[in-house]
Scaffold this active site. Structure first.
Site, PDB file in Angstrom:
ATOM      1  N   LYS A 102     -17.414  -0.318   6.759  1.00  0.00           N
ATOM      2  CA  LYS A 102     -17.891  -1.340   5.831  1.00  0.00           C
ATOM      3  C   LYS A 102     -19.414  -1.318   5.661  1.00  0.00           C
ATOM      4  O   LYS A 102     -19.924  -1.477   4.543  1.00  0.00           O
ATOM      5  CB  LYS A 102     -17.447  -2.726   6.321  1.00  0.00           C
TER       6      LYS A 102
ATOM      7  N   GLU B  60       0.805  -1.222   0.000  1.00  0.00           N
ATOM      8  CA  GLU B  60       0.000   0.000   0.000  1.00  0.00           C
ATOM      9  C   GLU B  60       0.841   1.276   0.000  1.00  0.00           C
ATOM     10  O   GLU B  60       0.414   2.301  -0.514  1.00  0.00           O
ATOM     11  CB  GLU B  60      -0.965   0.019   1.188  1.00  0.00           C
TER      12      GLU B  60
ATOM     13  N   PHE C 249     -11.268  -6.662  14.735  1.00  0.00           N
ATOM     14  CA  PHE C 249     -10.238  -7.173  13.831  1.00  0.00           C
ATOM     15  C   PHE C 249      -9.940  -6.136  12.747  1.00  0.00           C
ATOM     16  O   PHE C 249     -10.847  -5.617  12.104  1.00  0.00           O
ATOM     17  CB  PHE C 249     -10.708  -8.488  13.193  1.00  0.00           C
ATOM     18  N   GLN C 250      -8.667  -5.834  12.563  1.00  0.00           N
ATOM     19  CA  GLN C 250      -8.192  -4.862  11.576  1.00  0.00           C
ATOM     20  C   GLN C 250      -8.798  -3.483  11.763  1.00  0.00           C
ATOM     21  O   GLN C 250      -9.056  -2.767  10.803  1.00  0.00           O
ATOM     22  CB  GLN C 250      -8.418  -5.377  10.149  1.00  0.00           C
TER      23      GLN C 250
ATOM     24  N   MET D  78      24.525   8.735   1.315  1.00  0.00           N
ATOM     25  CA  MET D  78      24.325  10.030   1.965  1.00  0.00           C
ATOM     26  C   MET D  78      24.616   9.940   3.461  1.00  0.00           C
ATOM     27  O   MET D  78      25.185  10.845   4.055  1.00  0.00           O
ATOM     28  CB  MET D  78      22.901  10.520   1.704  1.00  0.00           C
TER      29      MET D  78
HETATM   30  C1  LIG Z   1      12.642   5.661   4.535  1.00  0.00           C
HETATM   31  C2  LIG Z   1      13.937   6.314   4.855  1.00  0.00           C
HETATM   32  N1  LIG Z   1      14.762   5.788   5.779  1.00  0.00           N
HETATM   33  C3  LIG Z   1      15.950   6.377   6.045  1.00  0.00           C
HETATM   34  C4  LIG Z   1      16.325   7.518   5.407  1.00  0.00           C
HETATM   35  C5  LIG Z   1      17.669   8.175   5.726  1.00  0.00           C
HETATM   36  N2  LIG Z   1      18.530   8.178   4.536  1.00  0.00           N
HETATM   37  C6  LIG Z   1      18.665   9.244   3.727  1.00  0.00           C
HETATM   38  S1  LIG Z   1      19.639   8.962   2.421  1.00  0.00           S
HETATM   39  C7  LIG Z   1      19.950   7.379   2.911  1.00  0.00           C
HETATM   40  C8  LIG Z   1      20.821   6.479   2.100  1.00  0.00           C
HETATM   41  C9  LIG Z   1      20.232   6.129   0.800  1.00  0.00           C
HETATM   42  O1  LIG Z   1      21.001   5.135   0.210  1.00  0.00           O
HETATM   43  P1  LIG Z   1      20.905   4.829  -1.326  1.00  0.00           P
HETATM   44  O2  LIG Z   1      19.500   4.691  -1.726  1.00  0.00           O
HETATM   45  O3  LIG Z   1      21.814   3.720  -1.670  1.00  0.00           O
HETATM   46  O4  LIG Z   1      21.397   6.197  -1.969  1.00  0.00           O
HETATM   47  P2  LIG Z   1      22.868   6.848  -2.013  1.00  0.00           P
HETATM   48  O5  LIG Z   1      22.905   7.903  -0.972  1.00  0.00           O
HETATM   49  O6  LIG Z   1      23.848   5.769  -1.746  1.00  0.00           O
HETATM   50  O7  LIG Z   1      22.967   7.425  -3.369  1.00  0.00           O
HETATM   51  C10 LIG Z   1      19.280   7.109   4.106  1.00  0.00           C
HETATM   52  C11 LIG Z   1      19.352   5.829   4.830  1.00  0.00           C
HETATM   53  C12 LIG Z   1      15.414   8.050   4.470  1.00  0.00           C
HETATM   54  N3  LIG Z   1      15.668   9.196   3.813  1.00  0.00           N
HETATM   55  N4  LIG Z   1      14.244   7.433   4.192  1.00  0.00           N
END
Ligand SMILES: Cc1ncc(C[n+]2csc(CCOP(=O)(O)OP(=O)(O)O)c2C)c(N)n1
Ligand SMILES: [Mg+2]
Lengths: 163, 573
Positions: B163, B51, B113-114, B481
């Site tokens: 529902k 979802e 439920f749910q 990042m």
């Molecule tokens: C759902 C979620 N969890 C954690 C983060 C924190 N976060 C920001 S960038 C990142 C790394 C992303 O890794 P990747 O997709 O491999 O991209 P890269 O930076 O390596 O290009 C994280 C964990 C986020 N933005 N969103």
């Protein structure tokens, strides 16, 4: 600075939680809150007091205005206004203190609304400051219980908050 | 009048609202609604695999078209799975209607439920929400939900439907309302004429003006007007991450993106401007750096549809609340009528200064000292191979910043990303939603090996509905990042920012029935990418291995001014 914000809102389930939620979500505090239906059944009137600098209050009123169920609002403290709060205070009243408490209640235009052999329950209305002052004035006597309604109010004279 | 059940009324209301596609997933509380869907043809339903992805698809669809994205899910877990997607849409002001099934009215509050209090759970992240109490209210509630979602500052609206309200046995007279009026909801329709005139005078008299334009221009469909105004003014213009494309990325007056990873010229021009015209932008902390040190010498004119965005973080000297289209139209008219000659000498001096900042060439790709490909080169190649014309969605991380900085967007709605919430997992489903809306466009998802795994199950949905998007996985084998911040602020302690035990993505996508291409060397990149885009009717996943140690630059130094920034890794560490 302390502000009194008065809100006309749709009398619908969920409206109150949206307003209260907004305060906690955005880190604003509510010092007191009262809400009740108005002469128009479809509307409720909510009054709350909060403290904040001008820019915080500006944000609070803007954010409140954005809520779909908020129809209109006014910051009463921006102009001349009436404010009232109700307090019921239950005090230990024995011996000489009984007469003394009665005198103090009279000075504050309070009424003794319930009596036992050891207790007085006094009802008082006025501004929050006045209620605070009363509590201060009776500080020599043990307080058994206090309940305050929270502030409600409206603008003086021609100023009205209505549709 | 026609007699319909609640479930049929719900779907008919969507049809009458002009909805052609919805994204969803069935379950107990939504079964009557799903049965109604089955018995009609007007509204297409896309069955997702999670979802959350349905909300991002609806979001991508909305961002690509400007229409309201629609989601349908069941109660409980179905509803809670939409929360991240609703929050994503909320932060970026995307019009969306999420319809969630709910347990029957008499069960509400009893931990059935749910059962989840969806209105309560979603309350802080919606523009508004409804719990439908009676079947008779379905049509008017749907009408209101769409009206609220798309007008004013757009946003997501939840409609929770118990529902019993959709019971097929109970029939009601159906009529879709032709209009809505809500006394408590009246979006502003016009900006203040006096303010607009005053603002225009100040802009024309400024010596070092700059236009700072954001997502509001894209969402408000005002890009053409903004371009017109900017060309009349002849001044520099910068875009936020959300505004990319509202000015043509190749425009001579365009300084690129501003903010945390903004260009040297954009951030310096902001800091040194004597007047900032902010249009549909909200002085977000990823732009301003320390707001107290923000652009001290500038008068600020702020145009926004949302009064609460004005003077929220940075005080506006001339606030204008109104729809950008109307305000910019009137501003252009004012420019024509006021007939104020701009100060030529001042303009020239300002541009001379701006050009000096530009000459620093902050986005120049430093040649690699190893065999490894640079992630920037991947985006640069994507720009070349797609001739700058693809719709690009992105996930969140370094690759997102590279996609924002190295692809020159030429039109609004060409760049689709989760700017406000920064939701990893957004890119793939958003690309799917965009492709659903615009099947003739090249739709590309630029992602990372971390982000793609957050909604990778949707590759299955892509197969089912034949969505030939292209996925560019900039694989740096790290949560890049996060790792960058650890390099900069935690003495290179890479706490849980590695992605070891990566799957073989090419095999994985093949298992889903798509095409996978792996690229390791820059020499192979161009040919591989050309091959990828030749496969027009196939989903192609390019797994491109890049330098795991690259950083995104420029980068602001936290807690300082907007233009206090580091330009390279050598300078940064
Ligand atoms: C759902 C979620 N969890 C954690 C983060 C924190 N976060 C920001 S960038 C990142 C790394 C992303 O890794 P990747 O997709 O491999 O991209 P890269 O930076 O390596 O290009 C994280 C964990 C986020 N933005 N969103
Ligand atoms: Mg990565």
């Amino acid at each position: 600075m302390r502000r009194i914000i008065s809100i006309l809102m749709e009398n619908e389930a969920g409206a109150l939680s949206r307003i209260v939620g907004l305060f906690s979500q955005r880190g604003y505090n509510i010092d007191s809150l009262t809400v009740a239906p108005t002469d128009d059944e479809s509307l409720s009137r909510l009054t709350l007091t909060t403290v904040g600098d001008d820019s915080t209050i500006e944000q609070i009123t803007k954010q409140l205005n954005k809520l779909v169920e908020v129809v209109k609002l006014v910051d009463l403290t921006e102009g001349a206004h009436l404010e009232r709060e109700l307090m019921l205070i239950k005090l230990k009243a024995v011996g000489a203190q009984r007469a003394e408490l009665k005198r103090t209640a009279d000075i504050f235009r309070g009424q003794i609304v319930d009596v036992t052999s050891t207790l007085y329950t006094i009802q008082l209305t006025g501004t929050s400051d006045k209620l605070d002052a009363f509590v201060e004035a009776v500080s020599g006597v043990p307080i058994v219980e206090v309940v305050r309604s929270g502030v409600s109010g409206l603008g003086r004279g021609e100023k009205v908050l209505s549709l | 009048m026609e007699l319909l059940s609640g479930a049929d009324m719900l779907i008919r209301s969507l049809e009458d609202e002009g909805v052609d596609v919805i994204f969803g997933y069935p379950g107990g509380a939504a079964l009557h609604i799903y049965d109604a869907l089955f018995r009609q043809k007007a509204v297409e339903h896309i069955l997702v695999r999670h979802e959350q992805a349905a909300t991002h698809m609806a979001d991508g669809y909305a961002r690509a078209t400007g229409k309201v994205g629609v989601v349908l899910v069941t109660s409980g877990p179905g509803a809670t799975n939409t929360i991240t997607g609703i929050a994503t849409a909320y932060m970026d002001s995307i019009p969306m209607v999420v319809i969630s099934g709910q347990v029957a009215t008499h069960l509400i509050g009893g931990d059935a439920f749910q059962e989840t209090d969806m209105v309560g759970v979603s309350r802080p992240i919606v523009k508004h929400s409804f719990l439908v109490k009676k079947s008779e209210d379905i049509a008017s509630t749907i009408k209101k939900a769409f009206y609220i979602a798309r007008t004013g500052r757009p946003g997501p609206v939840v409609v929770d439907v118990p529902k019993d309200i959709t019971n097929p046995a109970d029939l009601y007279e159906y009529q879709y309302p032709s209009s809505v009026k809500m006394r408590s909801y009246t979006p502003v329709l016009r900006g203040h004429a006096g303010q607009i005139k005053k603002a225009t005078e100040e802009i024309l008299n400024a010596k070092r003006p700059i236009v700072y334009a954001g997502g509001g221009v894209v969402q408000g469909n005002a890009s053409e007007l903004l371009r017109d105004l900017v060309h009349r003014l002849g001044c520099p213009v910068t875009n936020t991450l959300m505004g990319l494309g509202c000015i043509d990325g190749r425009d001579k007056q365009y300084l690129g993106m501003l903010g945390m990873h903004g260009t040297y010229e954009a951030n310096n021009a902001m800091q040194n401007a004597d007047l900032i015209l902010a249009v549909g932008a909200r002085f977000d902390d990823r732009v301003t750096n320390d707001p107290a040190k923000f652009c001290p010498g500038a008068r600020i004119i702020h145009i926004d549809i949302d009064p609460a965005s004005i003077s929220k973080t940075v005080r506006a000297d001339i606030p204008i609340v109104g729809p950008v289209v109307q305000v910019l139209t009137d501003m252009i008219e004012a420019v024509k009528q006021l007939n104020i000659e701009p100060d030529q000498a001042a303009q020239q001096a300002w541009w001379k200064q701006v050009d000096e900042w530009r000459a620093v060439d902050c986005l120049k790709i430093k040649p690699s000292d190893t065999e490894l490909m640079k992630p920037q080169q991947v985006v640069e190649m994507l720009y070349k191979v797609t001739e700058g014309d693809a719709i690009v969605t992105s996930d969140v991380g370094q690759h997102q910043m590279f996609a924002a900085l190295y692809y020159k967007y030429n039109r609004p709605r060409q760049w689709i990303n989760s700017g406000g919430l920064g939701t990893m997992g957004f890119g793939l489903p958003a690309a799917m939603g965009a492709k659903m809306a615009l099947p003739d466009e090249n739709v590309v998802c630029v992602t990372g090996e971390g982000s793609i795994q957050m909604n990778i199950q949707e590759l299955s949905t892509c197969k089912q509905y034949d969505l030939p998007i292209k996925i560019i996985n900039i694989n740096n084998q790290a949560l890049g990042m996060v790792k960058q911040w650890q390099d900069l602020h935690y003495e290179k302690r890479h706490s849980h920012s590695y992605m070891d035990s990566l799957p073989d993505f090419t095999k994985l996508v093949e298992a889903y029935g798509h095409v996978g291409i792996r690229v390791d060397r820059y020499e192979d990149l161009e040919d591989a990418m050309i091959e990828c885009f030749k496969m027009k009717d196939k989903l192609v996943f390019m797994d491109i291995y890049v330098d795991p140690n690259e950083h995104v630059y420029p980068m602001q130094i936290a807690g300082k001014s907007i233009n206090d920034m580091v330009l390279s890794k050598a300078e940064g560490s």
